[in-house]
Design a protein around this motif. Structure first.
Motif, PDB file in Angstrom:
ATOM      1  N   PHE A  90       0.805  -1.227   0.000  1.00 49.87           N
ATOM      2  CA  PHE A  90       0.000   0.000   0.000  1.00 49.87           C
ATOM      3  C   PHE A  90       0.837   1.275   0.000  1.00 49.87           C
ATOM      4  N   THR A  91       2.005   1.246   0.605  1.00 45.22           N
ATOM      5  CA  THR A  91       2.744   2.492   0.828  1.00 45.22           C
ATOM      6  C   THR A  91       4.119   2.557   0.172  1.00 45.22           C
ATOM      7  N   GLY A  92       4.714   1.411  -0.150  1.00 45.88           N
ATOM      8  CA  GLY A  92       6.081   1.406  -0.632  1.00 45.88           C
ATOM      9  C   GLY A  92       7.103   1.517   0.477  1.00 45.88           C
ATOM     10  N   MET A  93       6.650   1.639   1.728  1.00 38.37           N
ATOM     11  CA  MET A  93       7.561   1.767   2.864  1.00 38.37           C
ATOM     12  C   MET A  93       8.024   0.386   3.323  1.00 38.37           C
ATOM     13  N   ARG A  94       9.303   0.279   3.597  1.00 37.54           N
ATOM     14  CA  ARG A  94       9.865  -0.977   4.099  1.00 37.54           C
ATOM     15  C   ARG A  94      10.469  -0.710   5.464  1.00 37.54           C
ATOM     16  N   GLY A  95       9.934  -1.353   6.469  1.00 36.98           N
ATOM     17  CA  GLY A  95      10.442  -1.153   7.816  1.00 36.98           C
ATOM     18  C   GLY A  95      10.574  -2.455   8.559  1.00 36.98           C
ATOM     19  N   GLY A  96      11.413  -2.452   9.576  1.00 31.07           N
ATOM     20  CA  GLY A  96      11.583  -3.637  10.395  1.00 31.07           C
ATOM     21  C   GLY A  96      10.393  -3.857  11.310  1.00 31.07           C
ATOM     22  N   ASN A  97      10.363  -5.026  11.907  1.00 29.94           N
ATOM     23  CA  ASN A  97       9.263  -5.392  12.799  1.00 29.94           C
ATOM     24  C   ASN A  97       9.817  -5.457  14.219  1.00 29.94           C
ATOM     25  N   SER A  98      10.027  -4.283  14.842  1.00 31.99           N
ATOM     26  CA  SER A  98      10.638  -4.238  16.163  1.00 31.99           C
ATOM     27  C   SER A  98       9.575  -4.249  17.250  1.00 31.99           C
ATOM     28  N   GLU A 122      11.623  11.733  11.546  1.00 33.15           N
ATOM     29  CA  GLU A 122      12.323  12.306  10.400  1.00 33.15           C
ATOM     30  C   GLU A 122      12.666  11.237   9.366  1.00 33.15           C
ATOM     31  N   ARG A 123      13.134  10.078   9.859  1.00 30.86           N
ATOM     32  CA  ARG A 123      13.476   8.985   8.943  1.00 30.86           C
ATOM     33  C   ARG A 123      12.243   8.485   8.212  1.00 30.86           C
ATOM     34  N   MET A 124      11.139   8.346   8.939  1.00 32.30           N
ATOM     35  CA  MET A 124       9.916   7.856   8.323  1.00 32.30           C
ATOM     36  C   MET A 124       9.349   8.860   7.327  1.00 32.30           C
ATOM     37  N   ARG A 125       9.508  10.140   7.598  1.00 32.83           N
ATOM     38  CA  ARG A 125       9.033  11.145   6.643  1.00 32.83           C
ATOM     39  C   ARG A 125       9.819  11.047   5.336  1.00 32.83           C
ATOM     40  N   GLU A 126      11.093  10.674   5.432  1.00 32.31           N
ATOM     41  CA  GLU A 126      11.881  10.484   4.218  1.00 32.31           C
ATOM     42  C   GLU A 126      11.310   9.356   3.353  1.00 32.31           C
ATOM     43  N   LEU A 127      10.684   8.368   4.019  1.00 28.90           N
ATOM     44  CA  LEU A 127      10.164   7.208   3.304  1.00 28.90           C
ATOM     45  C   LEU A 127       8.781   7.421   2.713  1.00 28.90           C
TER      46      LEU A 127
END
Length: 432
Positions: A90-98, A122-127
């Motif tokens: 849905f978003t194109g965002m790739r993040g870890g599962n912490s 800030e990091r997430m806004r970049e994504l």
């Protein structure tokens, strides 16, 4: 790490006492790679993905729109996705599962919002460059000592959804789902699968293009491997050779390789195995193109001289695969595909039920190698145009050998359509 990769994990290999053959050396990412010139058939492979088009923001927006339509249909007021394939979809965002909560929340109406730690904002806004709505996405942030789950309630209230049914994907950690339930006592936590699987199960023309390419690459890599395997190689040598072939094609891919009696175990064994002249060889798995998977299995005899029994079993499995595809019609229940293939195998004397054909006929495939819907008895879900599946019947004779044939296909208005040529025979698996 999937079920097959686990079999070749460092822990699994250490348990076997297997010593690496000097023909192969450790390569990028710890994979075993050929040490020296590649066999001619593999050396001849070329990059296949240099001009591939990625999924666009506009396509992701269409997915969000479709999700909201399904949410309204299924009386779900919002869906919460914390990580994994659906987040990318849905978003194109790739993040870890912490252990820290990050969530993308899509209400049934209006824009999505994000919950994340303050120090990650800030990091997430970049994504969010690939996220529908881009820099307009609202962030609800929390410091380490705060309760992040309360922010879901605030975000929903701001969206005019103080109560209702909140859809949580099946892959979500229990701690997160439990946190949502305690923070939203007036809401009801329900499955988001009707929405996430409902969207992901219907492939667009672009998605099908990517899947066809992934399957075509795997088919040619397997053909090159078939021409390159020689007696004396271990199965790990063979897997490394296939990994090198995928790299030549410009993709990441993997294959499990099982030999002789171990081919009767559908997902193989960690025990050391060596290819011999006349061995039954089973190659399985696939590659990824722009996030989309292939999953193909080929079974053949090394050296091309099969016994009458091996030929007979292969032909039974080949007919079962064809019967499954022939049963694929829009509006037919998913279980009908499994039933059609299982009948062929049972009628040929390899029944009843799961005695020799020990697993379901197939699974949905797309961004995950296994995803909804599944071709298994009891699944009454109706086949729809755009659904994609594996078709993988098998006959497994414990202590002797197994034969599985697997190809991926798409449900069209006119029936099932394979992405690649099917296997002709156990001696000529890539003849068309």
């Amino acid at each position: 790490m999937n079920r097959r990769h686990f079999l070749l994990s460092s822990a699994g290999v250490a348990a076997t006492g297997l010593v690496e053959a000097p023909l192969f050396a450790q390569g990028r990412g710890g994979a075993q790679m050929p040490n020296g010139p590649l066999p001619p058939a593999i050396a001849a492979l070329t990059n296949r993905v240099s001009g591939v088009k990625p999924i666009t923001i506009a396509e992701r927006q269409e997915r969000c729109n479709s999700a909201q339509t399904l949410m309204a249909k299924n009386k779900i007021d919002a869906i919460v996705i914390t990580s994994g394939t659906s987040l990318v979809y849905f978003t194109g965002m790739r993040g870890g599962n912490s252990e820290r909560l990050f969530a993308w929340v899509l209400p049934v109406k209006g824009p999505a919002f994000i919950i994340c730690p303050v120090f990650e904002e800030e990091r997430m806004r970049e994504l969010t460059g690939n996220v529908p709505g881009g820099d307009k996405v609202h962030f609800y942030t929390w410091d380490e000592h705060e309760n992040p789950y309360a922010l879901l309630g605030k975000g929903l209230k701001d969206a005019g959804l103080a109560t209702g049914n909140i859809g949580v994907e099946e892959q979500t950690k229990f701690a997160f789902s439990d946190g949502f339930a305690h923070a939203l006592p007036a809401a009801k936590i329900v499955s988001a699968t009707p929405v996430t699987a409902g969207c992901r199960g219907m492939k667009s023309a672009h998605e099908l293009e990517l899947m066809k390419l992934a399957n075509d690459i795997t088919w040619h890599v397997y053909e090159a491997a078939w021409k390159s395997l020689t007696p004396g190689m271990t199965t790990r040598d063979a897997s490394a050779l296939i990994s090198a072939a995928y790299m030549k094609c410009g993709v990441s891919g993997y294959a499990s390789v099982e030999v002789d009696e171990f081919s009767a175990l559908p997902h193989g064994s960690i025990k050391p195995q060596t290819l011999k002249e006349g061995s039954i060889v089973m190659i399985d798995d696939g590659c990824t193109v722009e996030g989309y998977q292939s999953d193909i299995t080929r079974t053949f005899v090394l050296g091309g001289k099969a016994t009458d029994k091996q030929k007979q079993v292969f032909e039974i499995v080949r007919k079962a695969q064809a019967a499954a595809l022939a049963a694929a019609k829009p509006g037919a229940p998913c279980e009908a595909i499994d039933i059609a293939a299982r009948k062929v195998i049972t009628d040929a004397g390899y029944g009843p039920d799961y005695k020799f054909f020990t697993h379901r006929l197939g699974h949905g495939i797309g961004m995950d190698g296994h995803e909804w819907p599944y071709l298994v008895r009891g699944n009454k879900q109706l086949l729809a145009v755009g659904n994609t599946f594996s078709d993988e019947p098998g006959v497994y004779i414990r202590g002797e050998f197994g034969v599985r044939l697997e190809d991926d296909w798409v449900m069209t208005e006119n029936g099932g359509e394979m992405f690649t040529p099917t296997s002709k025979s156990i001696e000529e698996p890539f003849a068309v």
